[in-house]
Design an enzyme around this catalytic site. Structure first.
Site, PDB file in Angstrom:
ATOM      1  N   TYR A  84       1.332  -4.281   6.765  1.00 41.80           N
ATOM      2  CA  TYR A  84       2.336  -4.669   7.761  1.00 41.80           C
ATOM      3  C   TYR A  84       1.832  -5.737   8.728  1.00 41.80           C
ATOM      4  O   TYR A  84       2.514  -6.041   9.700  1.00 41.80           O
ATOM      5  CB  TYR A  84       2.768  -3.441   8.564  1.00 41.80           C
ATOM      6  CG  TYR A  84       3.388  -2.354   7.734  1.00 41.80           C
ATOM      7  CD1 TYR A  84       4.675  -2.477   7.221  1.00 41.80           C
ATOM      8  CD2 TYR A  84       2.675  -1.197   7.429  1.00 41.80           C
ATOM      9  CE1 TYR A  84       5.228  -1.479   6.439  1.00 41.80           C
ATOM     10  CE2 TYR A  84       3.230  -0.186   6.654  1.00 41.80           C
ATOM     11  CZ  TYR A  84       4.508  -0.341   6.161  1.00 41.80           C
ATOM     12  OH  TYR A  84       5.064   0.647   5.389  1.00 41.80           O
ATOM     13  N   HIS A 138      11.810   5.145   0.430  1.00 40.06           N
ATOM     14  CA  HIS A 138      10.556   4.464   0.760  1.00 40.06           C
ATOM     15  C   HIS A 138      10.810   3.212   1.593  1.00 40.06           C
ATOM     16  O   HIS A 138      10.007   2.849   2.459  1.00 40.06           O
ATOM     17  CB  HIS A 138       9.807   4.098  -0.522  1.00 40.06           C
ATOM     18  CG  HIS A 138       8.329   3.973  -0.333  1.00 40.06           C
ATOM     19  ND1 HIS A 138       7.543   5.002   0.145  1.00 40.06           N
ATOM     20  CD2 HIS A 138       7.486   2.924  -0.525  1.00 40.06           C
ATOM     21  CE1 HIS A 138       6.277   4.606   0.212  1.00 40.06           C
ATOM     22  NE2 HIS A 138       6.226   3.349  -0.181  1.00 40.06           N
ATOM     23  N   ARG A 177       7.013  10.453   4.362  1.00 41.80           N
ATOM     24  CA  ARG A 177       7.201  10.255   2.927  1.00 41.80           C
ATOM     25  C   ARG A 177       8.373  11.128   2.496  1.00 41.80           C
ATOM     26  O   ARG A 177       8.591  12.202   3.052  1.00 41.80           O
ATOM     27  CB  ARG A 177       5.942  10.657   2.158  1.00 41.80           C
ATOM     28  CG  ARG A 177       4.700   9.842   2.516  1.00 41.80           C
ATOM     29  CD  ARG A 177       3.484  10.350   1.760  1.00 41.80           C
ATOM     30  NE  ARG A 177       2.288   9.580   2.083  1.00 41.80           N
ATOM     31  CZ  ARG A 177       1.431   9.891   3.059  1.00 41.80           C
ATOM     32  NH1 ARG A 177       1.652  10.976   3.807  1.00 41.80           N
ATOM     33  NH2 ARG A 177       0.373   9.139   3.291  1.00 41.80           N
ATOM     34  N   HIS A 234      -1.516   7.596   6.992  1.00 44.82           N
ATOM     35  CA  HIS A 234      -2.470   6.852   6.174  1.00 44.82           C
ATOM     36  C   HIS A 234      -3.887   7.246   6.561  1.00 44.82           C
ATOM     37  O   HIS A 234      -4.235   7.211   7.740  1.00 44.82           O
ATOM     38  CB  HIS A 234      -2.300   5.338   6.382  1.00 44.82           C
ATOM     39  CG  HIS A 234      -1.056   4.791   5.780  1.00 44.82           C
ATOM     40  ND1 HIS A 234      -0.506   3.577   6.154  1.00 44.82           N
ATOM     41  CD2 HIS A 234      -0.234   5.275   4.816  1.00 44.82           C
ATOM     42  CE1 HIS A 234       0.587   3.349   5.458  1.00 44.82           C
ATOM     43  NE2 HIS A 234       0.773   4.369   4.636  1.00 44.82           N
ATOM     44  N   LYS A 288      -0.426  14.316   2.547  1.00 40.07           N
ATOM     45  CA  LYS A 288      -1.350  14.279   1.426  1.00 40.07           C
ATOM     46  C   LYS A 288      -2.642  15.004   1.785  1.00 40.07           C
ATOM     47  O   LYS A 288      -3.108  14.946   2.915  1.00 40.07           O
ATOM     48  CB  LYS A 288      -1.659  12.830   1.043  1.00 40.07           C
ATOM     49  CG  LYS A 288      -0.499  12.112   0.359  1.00 40.07           C
ATOM     50  CD  LYS A 288      -0.907  10.739  -0.115  1.00 40.07           C
ATOM     51  CE  LYS A 288       0.215  10.056  -0.892  1.00 40.07           C
ATOM     52  NZ  LYS A 288      -0.184   8.709  -1.360  1.00 40.07           N
TER      53      LYS A 288
END
Length: 319
Positions: free
Chosen positions: A293, A258, A154, A284, A178
């Site tokens: 995807y 992105h 990211r 993720h 994250k």
């Protein structure tokens, strides 16, 4: 039986206006959508008092076949449900045939990505500029691009990498994502080389500064900047990336950090990577996020069958 469908619709619109205070545009939308449905039912010889779930399934199948999006189908289904709640409340129907109808599934938009050729041009332009003028900002851009495409980080993870990255000598990078979760991502040879060139130049410039200012100028960030956070703002990187794309002949409107992350994932999958592996690399927490995807996997499987299945080969020969 007399068809009172139009009268029922008029009563429904009057109720929506008087009792619920629906706006003129809302009433017009309800009227347009419901009149279209009533017209379809009339063509089947069915009134609103007689129509069942199969009649409405046939309508929405025909509506979808005309190319209307799931959002338009959902709006019409909502209007139809409101209408039949009214009919039930008025005692015109003893049931609600719309209750068993499934709402249309809204497909997730496919992520924007880039071709391998566009990425190659972008990286090539960054490398060429860094070689022609090996200034810190040019070397930094080359390192940023290489790291982003090599890891799929990211942009927030990229610009906030610690300066301690330069002290590590390996093919892997620890990324804090994250939820403060760490993951390990591999680096390409070109990314390592770009990072080393950038680090060497940054250290050389630091050594050239007066000794009394070195400690004050030391930054904990790999990409330091005079900003509130102390590191390169992601908006600045995004702006500079568009400038690089313009100079590389890549469509500027289609480029962003992105998009490069999406390109990383799409190109990996297209070349045989496992979806679970890509999930880990992207950071993720849920595989469902990575499943945007799957269109890439479907294309790859289609090509695999067309190019390698014996029957497909035989059909090509006959053509």
């Amino acid at each position: 039986m007399m068809d009172l469908s139009s009268a029922h619709l008029e009563s429904f619109l009057e109720m929506m206006s008087v009792e619920r205070g629906a706006a003129v545009n809302t009433l017009s939308s309800y009227q347009r959508d419901l009149e279209d449905i009533l017209s379809f039912l009339k063509g089947r010889g069915v009134t609103v008092a007689e129509a069942g779930p199969d009649d409405f399934r046939a309508y929405f199948a025909a509506f979808a076949a005309q190319g209307f999006k799931a959002s338009s189908q959902a709006r019409r289904l909502s209007a139809l449900r409101q209408f039949y709640k009214f009919l039930y409340a008025e005692g015109i129907r003893t049931d609600d045939p719309t209750g068993v109808l499934d709402a249309p599934k809204k497909g997730r938009p496919l992520p924007k990505t880039m071709s391998v050729d566009d990425v190659t041009r972008l990286i090539g332009q960054a490398e060429a500029e860094a070689e022609a003028e090996p200034q810190l900002d040019r070397l930094r851009m080359a390192a940023l691009i290489e790291l982003l495409y090599a890891t799929g980080m990211r942009v927030s993870e990229l610009v906030s990498l610690p300066a301690s990255v330069l002290a590590r000598d390996g093919r892997f990078l620890i990324v804090r994502g994250k939820g403060n979760k760490e993951r390990m991502v591999p680096l390409s040879r070109s990314a390592i080389a770009a990072l080393q060139r950038y680090g060497a130049r940054m250290q050389a410039e630091a050594a050239a500064r007066p000794s009394e200012t070195r400690d004050a100028d030391d930054s904990p960030w790999l990409f330091p900047a005079n900003s509130e956070t102390g590191h390169l703002p992601r908006q600045v990187f995004a702006r500079d990336l568009k400038g690089l794309a313009g100079r590389a002949g890549v469509r500027v409107a289609s480029i962003s950090p992105h998009v490069l992350r999406h390109a990383f994932a799409s190109h990996l999958l297209a070349n045989g990577a496992d979806l679970r592996a890509v999930q880990e690399l992207l950071g993720h927490s849920d595989i469902s996020t990575t499943q945007i995807y799957t269109h890439v996997l479907e294309e790859r499987l289609h090509d695999l069958v067309q190019n390698h299945h014996p029957l497909a080969k035989q059909a090509k020969k006959q053509d």
